[in-house]
Motif scaffolding. Sequence first.
Motif: not given
Length: 803
Positions: A241-247, A313-318
Amino acid sequence: MMVHRASTPTRLEWLLTRCLALLGLMIFTGTVLAERPSAEFFQNNCYDCHQGEGAEGGLDFEKLPLDLSHHDDEARWVRIFDRINTGEMPPPDYNQLDAETTEPLLSDLSQWINRHQREKYAKSGRVQGRRLTRRELSRTLHDMLGIDIPLLEFLPEEAKGAEFSTVAEGQSISHFDVDRHLAVVDIALDEAYRRAFTPEDKYEQRFDAKTISRKNPKQRNRDPELREGQAVIWSSGLIYYGRTSITTAPEDGWYRFKLQISGLKLPKSGGVWTTVNTGLCVSSAPLLTWVTSFEAMAEPKVVEFEAWLPKRHMLEIRPGDTTLKKGRFRGGQVGVGEGEDQGLPGIAMDWMTMERIHKGPSDDEIRRMLFGDLEFHEINQGKALELKADKVSPEQVDQLMVTFASRAFRRPVEKSEIEPYRELVHAALADGEKVSEALRIGYRALLCSPRFMYFTEPLGELDSYAIANRLSYLLTGSMPDEELTGLAAEGKLKDAQVIDTQVERLLAGKNGRRFLEDFAAEWLDLNQIDATEPERRLAPDFDKTVERAMLDETHQYLETMLRENQSVRRLMISDDTYLNSRLARYYGIEGVEGDELRQVSLKPEDRRGGLITQGAIMKVTANGSTTSPVLRGVWMLEKIMGIHVPPPPVDVAAVEPDIRGSKTVRDLLAKHRADASCASCHTKIDPPGFALENYDPAGKWRDRYFKVVGNKREKGPEIDPAYVLPDGRPFADITEFQALVAEQPEKLAKNMAEKLIVYGTGAPVAFADRAELDRIVDRTAEEDYGFRSIIRAVAVSPLFLTK
């Protein structure tokens, strides 16, 4: 204890003869040992306990080999010398001996062992052939080829046979290692050639809050939701939860991100501590890679960070603080608005930028590294480059090979020295290969050569190129740069002042931090900080943000010691450390705000002075659920105090903690120490081990033990850290222990110098090296045994400058 007497003159004569042979028979002056009191020492003071089947500690002088050529036998005799020299043997309750009695024996033993080791050095050197470690290989390929892709993940872990991965005796190489080496060379060359021949499309993106948020607001998923014009993530225990698919990364690469962020519904503790990780963020690929953390406050702020993202791969920001209230969401997904009424802290993003970058040389510089001044031309409508093959002569190919080999072998080479490699290239050209591909064959062979994989060092004093290698790999973990190589070519690295200047240069700026992180990873076992996870019921407020702050605290503390040349006393005592708000809260220290580390003055009640009380140290010396005074004591002796602890006798069982909490570890160890074969070592091990018992497995202070009963955490017995040092000085707690050890900084300095010698040369400090090690320490006394002074003294010492 009665002195053993042989039953017949023949027996006595045999024992004396044995002693004479054992001590080398002759000393340098030509005097027979029997003419001195040394030969009688073993008869009168040792044989009663160390003879026959029941010999104490397994030491039977009748069976002890007299040939020091075997490492274990040599180590046994060094141990005998040390125990007599320190007064451990004969035991005080058996026979009190004065210096007049022991000095002749110690002198004879010292000469015997020294002579043997120096004869061995004359034949093969004190340092055996050592190879590049996986870290050194990765960095050297980066510098050789100008690339920046992570290579460590393609290389096997180092064997755990020695204190440092650089030690030759602990290194091994198998068919698997060779295969992996070849594979990583191919990966590195592929990337270098890709950069050289394929102009890279720039990737720069700017995302507003709406773009960052989920595409379909009606769909329940784990991407941010759009709330009042901001992309929002609430505090939750849901994975990803907090993954940013756009990245999602379009290609493997390093990416630089800028992000404007603020905190929502801030907790009483301050801001919302936020973590950034990378991964595929799908259930079939559960692993995430740490990037950074920061504190989001009510006022928006811009944070910047870089991350390696494999393709897709992507970022997870949370929110990543485990102490925050967690939201409950049904079905493992989150719908828009479902966190709003739960009173949850959250983070809000206004915008983000994402740019692909390269660390290190540009593409043009990589082309020059590989192909010198050879000309290129565009093909495929400018989408690729190609060498102008008709402009390349055989002489130019040979010169490129010589230049590349000189860099790979880290010393000048003549064309004749690389004849087999040249033949490979010219044979490929004759078969019709392009110049670039033929050269790649040669480069690949050179990078798989033993002269690349191993250090080339002449017997005796090192030449200037070998000195450049040792300096560079000690302080940067990679091959010498142009300045070091130039000084080596001029023969100037034989000058101690020039070496000293280069040490200062190589430790300047960010290089000093990198050296410390490399060195401390193995010296202090900081590379093991992820090896255990604290028991959640015992450490509910521990999380990755705390762990990374602990690492940063220790690194910053050591970096300050290095930069300001602070005394090694600070390993034991100080009235300051480096904290951010999250770590300060975890330690229970008030008045620290912000997510940047800052120097914090400590009060006695904080109980955090000195490196040895820092959370990172406490975590790597525990197993996550319990602490052991034995393990921490051995760690303290070996890593900080410079006292080597032999392995326990094979027939002595380890002390297991009482998980029911009915007995303290002190009670258990008291019974253990009753065994005479254990007592001599535990006299040294237990004092530092018990001094640190007030710190739990996750690095927090405790006044008593805790135990888990069911799902509850209950109080156990009170902790008693008091003990007595081997020299008889008592201490009541950790503070008094630290002060006592800090009274002898020369011992801390000697240990530090020894670690640097071992790490930098690839060989342990042997008995014959001890006198020079003492001289290194003596040279730093006027500067109060400063950390930087010790490094400089090591770098100009004969131990460092000889094979």
